[in-house]
Design a protein around this motif. Structure first.
Motif, PDB file in Angstrom:
ATOM      1  N   UNK A  38       0.723  -1.243   0.028  1.00 25.60           N
ATOM      2  CA  UNK A  38       0.155  -0.091   0.042  1.00 25.60           C
ATOM      3  C   UNK A  38       0.809   1.338  -0.084  1.00 25.60           C
ATOM      4  N   UNK A  39       1.936   1.250   0.601  1.00 23.39           N
ATOM      5  CA  UNK A  39       2.816   2.457   0.657  1.00 23.39           C
ATOM      6  C   UNK A  39       4.204   2.132   1.021  1.00 23.39           C
ATOM      7  N   UNK A  40       5.305   2.959   0.651  1.00 21.60           N
ATOM      8  CA  UNK A  40       6.617   2.828   0.895  1.00 21.60           C
ATOM      9  C   UNK A  40       6.903   3.980   1.331  1.00 21.60           C
ATOM     10  N   UNK A  41       7.502   4.273   2.782  1.00 21.19           N
ATOM     11  CA  UNK A  41       7.780   5.426   3.420  1.00 21.19           C
ATOM     12  C   UNK A  41       9.271   5.227   3.821  1.00 21.19           C
ATOM     13  N   UNK A  42       9.947   6.656   3.745  1.00 17.95           N
ATOM     14  CA  UNK A  42      11.205   6.812   4.093  1.00 17.95           C
ATOM     15  C   UNK A  42      11.240   7.029   5.700  1.00 17.95           C
ATOM     16  N   UNK A  43      12.092   6.413   6.368  1.00 15.56           N
ATOM     17  CA  UNK A  43      12.191   6.353   7.880  1.00 15.56           C
ATOM     18  C   UNK A  43      13.772   6.748   8.123  1.00 15.56           C
ATOM     19  N   UNK A  44      14.079   7.184   9.275  1.00 17.60           N
ATOM     20  CA  UNK A  44      15.280   7.362   9.746  1.00 17.60           C
ATOM     21  C   UNK A  44      16.508   6.283   9.760  1.00 17.60           C
ATOM     22  N   UNK A  45      15.710   5.054   9.839  1.00 20.66           N
ATOM     23  CA  UNK A  45      16.525   3.847   9.702  1.00 20.66           C
ATOM     24  C   UNK A  45      16.635   3.250   8.141  1.00 20.66           C
ATOM     25  N   UNK A  46      15.818   3.449   7.522  1.00 17.85           N
ATOM     26  CA  UNK A  46      15.776   3.213   5.985  1.00 17.85           C
ATOM     27  C   UNK A  46      14.306   3.445   5.441  1.00 17.85           C
ATOM     28  N   UNK A  47      13.625   2.325   5.529  1.00 16.11           N
ATOM     29  CA  UNK A  47      12.202   2.229   4.863  1.00 16.11           C
ATOM     30  C   UNK A  47      11.090   1.445   5.299  1.00 16.11           C
TER      31      UNK A  47
END
Length: 301
Positions: free
Chosen positions: A84-93
């Motif tokens: 449903x979604x791919x989000x960028x995070x501080x650790x990666x994705x």
């Protein structure tokens, strides 16, 4: 984060390019999750061609064998799921599916493209069977037969020239008033290519095999195969939402090793290239897997 849902790499799309990436990474001992919705773009096509060792094989058989071989590597997992979604995070994705979330340092987008079919009756029924997009993939099987090419203007002219290699019995269907230049029209005519300006009404077929094309003014053209190029869109908006650059043609922009403009995001397969074939998809996946592994090594060493 749930520990078992942490991966070094998540691959979105489990067809040829995605599985090829997974094999390269599995052989490098990387912990990988492949997420796939089970709808490859060549599901319309009964046989795959122009891929050595697999020429004429049913596409599903190629992908199933590939999946079995890839999953023999213990660090690779596969799950059929709709992302449903791919989000960028501080650790990666973070990758969200309909029932779970997964986390990874790196992402490979192997999501492909979606063809946009014209509003012509039975076009989709024949797509990949007798309405073909690539002479290198399917031209040999219809060589020297009665062929129609759909196109107009410069695109139609260049497409008809290309198909002329496989048959000297060709009609160029402009689906309305021709926008060919006089020089283009004269050249095609001199090569025996007929220019048909009637509107296309319907494809008459049996189980996807074209028998004739109904045209305006009550005309009917009997053909064995049709070549057509249709517009496309990306199958997902993940690359766009992550901020990846795109080419003017609509493909995801990648470098020679399949890296996108976003750090940690690679893209492979049909979403990145007009060369739509199994062999090219496999090659892009192998490159991305090897390069991504090197990127992880450089970060860890």
């Amino acid at each position: 984060m749930i520990k078992q849902n942490n991966y070094e790499v998540i691959i979105i799309g489990g067809s040829y390019s995605g599985l090829s990436s997974a094999m390269a990474l599995g052989r490098a001992l990387r912990k990988v999750m492949v997420l796939d919705n089970g709808k490859p773009c060549n599901r319309y096509t009964p046989h795959s061609h122009n891929f050595i060792t697999q020429d004429g094989v049913v596409p599903y058989e190629i992908s199933q064998k590939a999946k079995d071989q890839v999953l023999a590597y213990p660090t690779v997992s596969f799950r059929e799921a709709k992302v449903l979604a791919v989000l960028k995070t501080e650790e990666g994705f973070e990758v969200k599916t309909s029932d779970d979330s997964f986390f990874a340092k790196k992402i490979i987008l192997a999501t492909g493209i979606k063809d946009i079919f014209p509003d012509i009756k039975a076009f989709e029924d024949c797509w990949g069977k007798s309405i073909l997009h690539c002479p290198y993939c399917h031209g040999y099987e219809v060589r020297n037969q009665q062929i129609a090419v759909i196109g107009n203007g410069d695109i139609g002219y260049d497409f008809a020239k290309l198909i002329y290699q496989w048959s000297n019995n060709i009609s160029l269907l402009t689906d309305g008033t021709s926008t060919l230049s006089k020089e283009q029209a004269d050249k095609l005519t001199s090569k025996g290519i007929r220019i048909v300006e009637n509107k296309i009404g319907e494809f008459l077929h049996t189980d996807g095999q074209i028998e004739s094309i109904k045209l305006s003014e009550n005309l009917e053209l009997f053909v064995d195969a049709v070549f057509a190029r249709v517009p496309f869109k990306q199958s997902t908006n993940f690359a766009e939402n992550l901020g990846c650059n795109f080419l003017p043609s609509g493909y995801v922009q990648v470098d020679e090793m399949q890296r996108t403009s976003v750090q940690g995001v690679y893209a492979v397969g049909d979403s990145t290239s007009m060369m739509r074939s199994v062999s090219v998809a496999v090659a892009t996946g192998t490159k991305a897997g090897a390069m991504l592994n090197k990127e992880l090594i450089e970060e860890e060493f």
